[in-house]
Design an enzyme around this catalytic site. Structure first.
Site, PDB file in Angstrom:
ATOM      1  N   ASN A 174     120.357  11.818  27.813  1.00 34.86           N
ATOM      2  CA  ASN A 174     121.220  12.584  28.730  1.00 34.86           C
ATOM      3  C   ASN A 174     122.615  12.824  28.155  1.00 34.86           C
ATOM      4  OD1 ASN A 174     118.962  11.594  30.419  1.00 34.86           O
ATOM      5  ND2 ASN A 174     120.081  12.698  31.985  1.00 34.86           N
ATOM      6  N   TYR A 199     109.991  22.683  30.680  1.00 31.63           N
ATOM      7  CA  TYR A 199     111.133  22.535  29.767  1.00 31.63           C
ATOM      8  C   TYR A 199     110.727  21.660  28.577  1.00 31.63           C
ATOM      9  CZ  TYR A 199     115.459  20.669  27.860  1.00 31.63           C
ATOM     10  OH  TYR A 199     116.448  20.268  27.003  1.00 31.63           O
ATOM     11  N   THR A 208     124.286  31.649  30.050  1.00 29.45           N
ATOM     12  CA  THR A 208     124.796  30.412  30.652  1.00 29.45           C
ATOM     13  C   THR A 208     126.029  29.885  29.903  1.00 29.45           C
ATOM     14  OG1 THR A 208     123.209  29.167  29.325  1.00 29.45           O
ATOM     15  CG2 THR A 208     122.568  29.666  31.597  1.00 29.45           C
TER      16      THR A 208
HETATM   17  N1  UDP Z   1     120.057  13.285  39.961  1.00 28.74           N
HETATM   18  C1  UDP Z   1     120.306  12.963  41.291  1.00 28.74           C
HETATM   19  N2  UDP Z   1     121.051  13.829  42.037  1.00 28.74           N
HETATM   20  C2  UDP Z   1     121.559  14.993  41.535  1.00 28.74           C
HETATM   21  C3  UDP Z   1     121.309  15.314  40.171  1.00 28.74           C
HETATM   22  C4  UDP Z   1     120.554  14.434  39.420  1.00 28.74           C
HETATM   23  O1  UDP Z   1     119.854  11.919  41.785  1.00 28.74           O
HETATM   24  O2  UDP Z   1     122.207  15.746  42.286  1.00 28.74           O
HETATM   25  C5  UDP Z   1     119.282  12.349  39.141  1.00 28.74           C
HETATM   26  C6  UDP Z   1     118.026  12.970  38.532  1.00 28.74           C
HETATM   27  O3  UDP Z   1     116.921  12.776  39.398  1.00 28.74           O
HETATM   28  C7  UDP Z   1     117.889  12.174  37.235  1.00 28.74           C
HETATM   29  C8  UDP Z   1     119.327  11.798  36.862  1.00 28.74           C
HETATM   30  O4  UDP Z   1     120.094  11.989  38.057  1.00 28.74           O
HETATM   31  O5  UDP Z   1     117.197  10.979  37.470  1.00 28.74           O
HETATM   32  C9  UDP Z   1     119.903  12.667  35.765  1.00 28.74           C
HETATM   33  O6  UDP Z   1     119.650  14.017  36.103  1.00 28.74           O
HETATM   34  P1  UDP Z   1     120.297  15.217  35.323  1.00 28.74           P
HETATM   35  O7  UDP Z   1     119.899  16.481  36.017  1.00 28.74           O
HETATM   36  O8  UDP Z   1     121.756  14.966  35.141  1.00 28.74           O
HETATM   37  O9  UDP Z   1     119.647  15.136  33.871  1.00 28.74           O
HETATM   38  P2  UDP Z   1     118.102  15.128  33.412  1.00 28.74           P
HETATM   39  O10 UDP Z   1     117.679  13.690  33.418  1.00 28.74           O
HETATM   40  O11 UDP Z   1     117.321  15.997  34.323  1.00 28.74           O
HETATM   41  O12 UDP Z   1     118.173  15.681  32.026  1.00 28.74           O
END
Ligand code: UDP
Length: 330
Positions: free
Chosen positions: A170, A141, A35
């Site tokens: 994040n 994960y 990746t």
């Molecule tokens: N999210 C969303 N739409 C997307 C991608 C992410 O609504 O296309 C939301 C996801 O449900 C989470 C937040 O954005 O609440 C952050 O997601 P991301 O995948 O960036 O990081 P994670 O929290 O999974 O590490």
């Protein structure tokens, strides 16, 4: 003596490599490029392409380079993907870390900074989340990262090694110059997805659930600038170099931002309107994850600099706008 960065061609790893090089550390990267991107690695860092699950590969790197400390990033890191393919997460994350620790033990390397995650907490009962909150991962994960934290604990106790486990919330943003940033093959992260929509590379952004028990119904996360994360890693290494005991630290900006608020900040930063649709919740996503980062601030004297979502999105935009195809067309 040098510092080894496993997964140093990935998003966060490459920013740490860049910082280590700027600070004058001899830096060695090991990455299987599944990746990661070769072009994301600082050109003057030593680079070894290979998989940390191979003892032969690790031994060859450790024999050739005098390694005194390790940043361990090499892992699979997507909540959604882990729900669909849990065994691969155990294989890559747990077996990979086990293999690394075996090799470190053989070569008497005793300082390690581990890339952990807020996903170890799962659906926390109260926010902001402190390091002593219950650990209850809601995805393979998070579960595999927690398994590695436990392995590190027992390894350190038995071998006299010391580690700092950094639980990121994040990670977002990019190097302010826009020359490095986030580039995943099948992008799933919110901020890059919004910025790809702003660039016209996607029709719209799906909000995964607007019926969460939060202020606007969308998930709340704590976004932390990748350069502030990099700085915390350097401070963690120095803490170990100064003889600090093993510890676990949250890294976040300590501010809860909803998905809708991120979209608004991105529209302001890019000056573009983004089409939004409401989609079902994504399995494995907790409603809210906000860090208490007091412990890292106190123990490492860490002072995150770029804490507003607007600033984070602006830096991410510098990268995406100047590299619409990521590292591929460099
Ligand atoms: N999210 C969303 N739409 C997307 C991608 C992410 O609504 O296309 C939301 C996801 O449900 C989470 C937040 O954005 O609440 C952050 O997601 P991301 O995948 O960036 O990081 P994670 O929290 O999974 O590490």
């Amino acid at each position: 003596m040098a510092i080894l960065v496993t997964g140093g061609a990935g998003y966060i790893g490459s920013h740490i490599v860049d910082l280590l090089m700027r600070k004058g550390y001899k830096t060695v990267v090991a990455d299987n490029l599944t990746t990661g991107h070769r072009k994301a690695v600082h050109p003057k860092a030593a680079f070894y392409e290979g998989d940390i699950r191979s003892q032969d590969f690790l031994n060859s790197v450790l024999c050739r380079e005098g390694i005194e400390g390790v940043f361990h990033f090499a892992a699979s890191s997507l909540v959604g993907e882990s729900m669909k393919d849990p065994l691969n997460y155990y294989n890559n994350n747990v077996l990979g870390s086990l293999s690394l620790l075996k090799a470190l033990e053989a070569h008497k390397v005793k300082k390690l900074v581990f890339s952990s995650t807020a996903a170890v907490y799962g659906e926390a009962k109260s926010q902001p989340i402190r390091e002593d909150a219950p650990l209850s991962p809601a995805s393979p994960y998070g579960e595999t990262k927690l398994a590695v934290e436990r392995m590190l604990h027992w390894w350190a106790q038995a071998s006299g090694a010391r580690f700092v486990s950094l639980r990121y919330f994040n990670a977002a943003g990019a190097k302010a110059s826009g020359e490095m940033g986030e580039d995943h093959q099948n992008e799933t992260h919110l901020i890059p997805i919004i910025l790809q929509a702003a660039l016209g590379k996607r029709e719209s952004v799906s909000i995964f659930g607007d019926d969460y028990p939060t202020k606007d119904g969308t998930c709340i996360r704590d976004y932390i600038h990748v350069e502030d994360l990099a700085e915390a890693h350097l401070l963690a290494l120095r803490y170990l170099e100064d003889g600090g005991e093993s510890t676990v630290l949250n890294l976040g900006g300590s501010k809860g931002i909803s998905v809708k608020e991120v979209i608004e900040a991105a529209e302001e930063a890019t000056n573009k309107y983004v089409n939004v649709t409401i989609a079902p919740r994504r399995p494995g996503d907790p409603a809210e994850l906000v860090a208490s980062s007091e412990k890292a601030r106190l123990m490492l004297n860490w002072k995150p600099q770029k804490t507003s979502i607007r600033q984070i999105v602006e830096d991410a935009w510098s990268w995406h706008r100047s590299h619409p195809d990521g590292y591929h067309k460099l």
